[in-house]
Design an enzyme around this catalytic site. Structure first.
Site, PDB file in Angstrom:
ATOM      1  N   ASP A  83       0.850  -1.189   0.000  1.00  0.00           N
ATOM      2  CA  ASP A  83       0.000   0.000   0.000  1.00  0.00           C
ATOM      3  C   ASP A  83       0.889   1.243   0.000  1.00  0.00           C
ATOM      4  OD1 ASP A  83      -2.326   1.466   0.011  1.00  0.00           O
ATOM      5  OD2 ASP A  83      -2.594   1.373   2.177  1.00  0.00           O
ATOM      6  N   HIS A 129      -3.281  14.091   0.107  1.00  0.00           N
ATOM      7  CA  HIS A 129      -3.511  13.230   1.268  1.00  0.00           C
ATOM      8  C   HIS A 129      -2.333  13.338   2.240  1.00  0.00           C
ATOM      9  CE1 HIS A 129      -4.686   9.888   3.745  1.00  0.00           C
ATOM     10  NE2 HIS A 129      -3.645   9.148   3.375  1.00  0.00           N
ATOM     11  N   GLU A 131     -10.622   4.481   3.076  1.00  0.00           N
ATOM     12  CA  GLU A 131      -9.657   5.175   2.224  1.00  0.00           C
ATOM     13  C   GLU A 131      -9.965   4.809   0.780  1.00  0.00           C
ATOM     14  OE1 GLU A 131      -5.793   5.938   5.071  1.00  0.00           O
ATOM     15  OE2 GLU A 131      -5.630   4.401   3.522  1.00  0.00           O
ATOM     16  N   GLU A 182      -9.044   4.281  -2.768  1.00  0.00           N
ATOM     17  CA  GLU A 182      -7.794   4.006  -3.473  1.00  0.00           C
ATOM     18  C   GLU A 182      -8.072   3.272  -4.786  1.00  0.00           C
ATOM     19  OE1 GLU A 182      -4.714   2.253  -1.096  1.00  0.00           O
ATOM     20  OE2 GLU A 182      -5.400   3.186   0.774  1.00  0.00           O
ATOM     21  N   ASP A 237      -9.182   0.762   1.714  1.00  0.00           N
ATOM     22  CA  ASP A 237      -8.232   0.391   2.765  1.00  0.00           C
ATOM     23  C   ASP A 237      -8.833   0.798   4.104  1.00  0.00           C
ATOM     24  OD1 ASP A 237      -5.917  -0.432   4.022  1.00  0.00           O
ATOM     25  OD2 ASP A 237      -4.913   1.482   3.749  1.00  0.00           O
ATOM     26  N   ARG A 288      -8.736   4.510  13.040  1.00  0.00           N
ATOM     27  CA  ARG A 288      -7.813   5.629  13.244  1.00  0.00           C
ATOM     28  C   ARG A 288      -7.327   5.762  14.686  1.00  0.00           C
ATOM     29  NH1 ARG A 288      -6.063   6.383   8.169  1.00  0.00           N
ATOM     30  NH2 ARG A 288      -7.732   7.027   6.761  1.00  0.00           N
ATOM     31  N   GLN A 336      -4.661   3.299  14.918  1.00  0.00           N
ATOM     32  CA  GLN A 336      -3.528   3.725  14.088  1.00  0.00           C
ATOM     33  C   GLN A 336      -2.698   4.792  14.787  1.00  0.00           C
ATOM     34  OE1 GLN A 336      -4.653   5.057  10.167  1.00  0.00           O
ATOM     35  NE2 GLN A 336      -2.556   5.397   9.514  1.00  0.00           N
ATOM     36  N   LYS A 358      -5.081  -1.639  10.186  1.00  0.00           N
ATOM     37  CA  LYS A 358      -5.409  -1.828   8.780  1.00  0.00           C
ATOM     38  C   LYS A 358      -5.427  -3.300   8.348  1.00  0.00           C
ATOM     39  CE  LYS A 358      -3.738   2.672   7.157  1.00  0.00           C
ATOM     40  NZ  LYS A 358      -4.817   3.116   6.266  1.00  0.00           N
ATOM     41  N   THR A 417      -9.406  -5.450   3.875  1.00  0.00           N
ATOM     42  CA  THR A 417      -9.240  -4.524   2.751  1.00  0.00           C
ATOM     43  C   THR A 417     -10.176  -5.011   1.656  1.00  0.00           C
ATOM     44  OG1 THR A 417      -6.916  -4.127   3.307  1.00  0.00           O
ATOM     45  CG2 THR A 417      -7.612  -3.556   1.076  1.00  0.00           C
ATOM     46  N   THR A 433      -4.571   6.632  -0.312  1.00  0.00           N
ATOM     47  CA  THR A 433      -5.741   7.497  -0.428  1.00  0.00           C
ATOM     48  C   THR A 433      -5.512   8.570  -1.486  1.00  0.00           C
ATOM     49  OG1 THR A 433      -6.157   7.140   1.918  1.00  0.00           O
ATOM     50  CG2 THR A 433      -7.304   8.982   0.879  1.00  0.00           C
ATOM     51  N   GLU A 482      -9.227  12.986   7.188  1.00  0.00           N
ATOM     52  CA  GLU A 482      -8.923  14.269   6.535  1.00  0.00           C
ATOM     53  C   GLU A 482     -10.121  15.198   6.588  1.00  0.00           C
ATOM     54  OE1 GLU A 482      -6.937  14.493   2.640  1.00  0.00           O
ATOM     55  OE2 GLU A 482      -6.810  12.306   2.745  1.00  0.00           O
TER      56      GLU A 482
END
Length: 410
Positions: free
Chosen positions: A120, A127, A190, A192, A225, A229, A232, A245, A249, A342, A356
Site C-alpha cells: 500500500d 492526502h 480510504e 484508493e 483500505d 484511526r 492507528q 489496517k 481490505t 488514499t 482528513e
C-alpha cells in the site's frame, strides 16, 4: 466510429465493449469459480463459451482464477482482448448462440486470483499534506516523501471482494491519556485504486527499470483500505500501521485492463524536486479516473456522497511505484497487488477519507439526517469510479461493504 456489441446496454453502463474487464465468478448451478468478462449487465463465461479463443489461450481461461493469464505477457493480454471484442461485436451476432452469458446480479463474485503480496503506497500529495497537517503542522510533508514513493507492506490474507461485511475491530488504543481496549470508535475508509502485477517478472536481485514497468501492470481495481484511526494513532510510532489496517481490505471484483484505460492518460503530476534517475520518466502514466465515495445508513433510504476526487491527483505514478519497489531487487510475482494510497484532491469535497475530512474527528460531514464523523454500525460504504469516453464510460463498478458490530469477546 464507436464499437457496438450485440449485447445491449446504455451509455451509462460501466461495462461497454470498449472496457471488457476480467473477473472470477460462480453460479448457483456450478460453484466452481471461473473467469468471465463483464459486458453491460451480463457476464461472458469464458470457460463454457465456444470459439472465443484459439489454443493455447483457450486452456488459460479454463482455470479457476486469473493467475495463469496474469503470468503471460502484454502482447498476449492485448490479443485476448481483441479476440473478446471481436466475439462480442455486433458483426458477429451469431456468437450469441455460442456464448454463455449470466446476469451479473445472479452470480457470486470471487477474488480474481490468489494475492501473494499486497503493498500500500502513500502517493497522493494532498492526502500526505492533509494528514501531515494533523500530526506535524510545522512540516506536514516530510523530506523523503517527495524523493521516493513511500509504502508499507499490507496483509494479503484479509483482502476481500466487494460485498464482504466489515466487522468492527477490537484492539487497544489511547483515549483521554488512558490505554483502552474495545471496539474502534474511529472506523474510516480510504478511497484508493490498486493494480495487479503480471507478466514475466523479475528474479530476486533484478530491479525492473521504470521504462519497462508498464509491461508488468495487468489492470486496475478500486480498493477500500479500511482503517481504525484511534488504533492507528496509538500504534504507528515508529513502524507505521499494523492492526489498524489488517482486519480487512476490500476490492472491486472487475479488473479494468490498462489497454481499456489507455486513451484516458493525462499529464503526470508535477514533481519537485526532479526524481532520481531510476524513477524518472517523461511519458504520461497518469489517468483521468473520476472517483466517488458514498455512505448509506442502516435506517436510511438515501445514499450520500462524501467524496468526489480523481486518480490524476497521484503524485507518484504506478510505474514509479514498481521501479522503487524493485530497486533493491525485490521480486514481484503475478497476482501481487499494489495500491495507490488514499487519492485526495485539493478541494474539501475531494478529501478521500474521514480523518482528513473531519480534521481528525473535530468536524463532521453534514448528511442532513445525521452528522458523520466516523462510520457507525450498519453503514454501507460504496466506492465507484469511471473514465468518461465519447458516448461511453470505462467503469470499475462498485466496491461496497456493510459494517457489522464488533464481536462479543466475553
Amino acid at each position: 466510429m464507436p464499437m457496438k456489441s450485440y449485447i445491449p446496454y446504455s451509455s451509462e453502463s460501466h461495462f461497454p465493449i470498449e472496457n471488457l474487464p476480467y473477473g472470477v465468478f460462480s453460479t448457483a448451478n456450478d460453484s466452481t469459480p471461473r473467469i468471465g468478462v463483464a459486458i453491460g449487465d451480463k457476464i461472458l463465461d469464458l470457460k463454457y463459451s465456444k470459439n472465443v479463443f484459439e489454443q493455447p489461450l483457450c486452456e488459460v481461461f479454463q482455470q479457476p482464477s486469473l493467475q495463469s493469464f496474469m503470468a503471460l505477457n502484454k502482447n498476449t493480454w492485448s490479443q485476448a482482448r481483441k479476440s473478446i471484442q471481436a466475439y462480442l461485436s455486433i458483426e458477429n451476432h451469431e456468437n450469441l448462440e455460442n456464448g454463455v452469458f449470466w446476469n451479473q446480479n445472479e452470480v457470486k463474485m470471487h477474488l480474481p486470483t490468489t494475492i501473494g503480496d499486497y503493498t500500500d503506497f502513500f502517493s497522493s500529495y494532498y492526502h500526505a499534506y492533509n494528514c501531515g497537517s494533523l500530526w506535524a503542522p510545522d512540516k506536514p510533508v516530510a523530506d523523503n516523501w517527495k524523493n521516493m514513493p513511500i509504502a508499507y507492506h499490507g496483509r494479503a490474507s484479509s483482502i476481500r471482494i466487494s460485498g464482504t461485511p466489515v466487522v468492527r475491530p477490537i484492539v487497544q488504543y489511547l483515549k483521554d491519556e488512558q490505554v483502552k481496549f474495545g471496539p474502534t470508535e474511529m472506523l474510516d475508509y480510504e478511497l484508493e485504486v490498486a493494480f495487479f502485477v503480471g507478466g514475466s517478472l523479475n528474479s530476486l536481485g533484478e530491479p525492473i527499470p521504470v521504462n519497462k514497468a508498464s509491461d508488468h501492470i495487468f489492470g486496475m481495481v478500486l480498493l477500500n483500505d479500511w482503517s481504525a484511526r484511534d488504533i492507528q494513532q496509538w500504534e504507528s510510532y515508529f513502524l507505521g500501521p499494523f492492526l489498524s489496517k489488517n482486519f480487512i481490505t476490500t476490492i472491486s471484483p472487475w479488473i479494468v485492463t490498462m489497454e481499456a484505460l489507455e486513451e484516458f492518460k493525462t499529464d503526470n503530476f508535477k514533481q519537485d524536486p526532479t526524481p532520481l534517475k531510476y524513477l524518472l520518466h517523461s511519458f504520461k502514466y497518469n489517468f483521468d479516473i473520476k472517483l466517488n465515495a458514498s455512505v448509506r445508513g442502516q435506517k436510511s433510504q438515501q445514499t450520500h456522497s462524501i467524496c468526489n476526487t480523481n486518480y490524476k491527483y497521484m503524485y507518484w505514478t504506478p510505474i514509479q511505484q514498481i521501479a522503487h519497489h524493485t530497486i533493491t531487487g525485490c521480486n514481484l510475482q503475478p497476482g501481487d497487488l499494489l495500491s495507490s494510497g488514499t487519492i485526495s484532491g485539493p478541494k474539501e469535497e475531494q478529501r478521500a477519507c474521514l480523518i482528513e475530512r473531519t480534521r481528525g474527528g473535530k468536524l463532521f460531514v453534514d448528511l442532513g439526517e445525521r452528522k458523520l464523523t466516523f462510520f457507525e454500525d450498519g453503514d454501507e460504504v460504496i466506492l465507484s469510479g469511471f473514465c468518461q469516453g465519447n458516448g461511453y464510460k470505462i467503469g470499475f463498478g462498485n466496491c461496497s461493504s456493510h459494517i457489522l458490530p464488533a464481536k462479543n469477546l466475553a
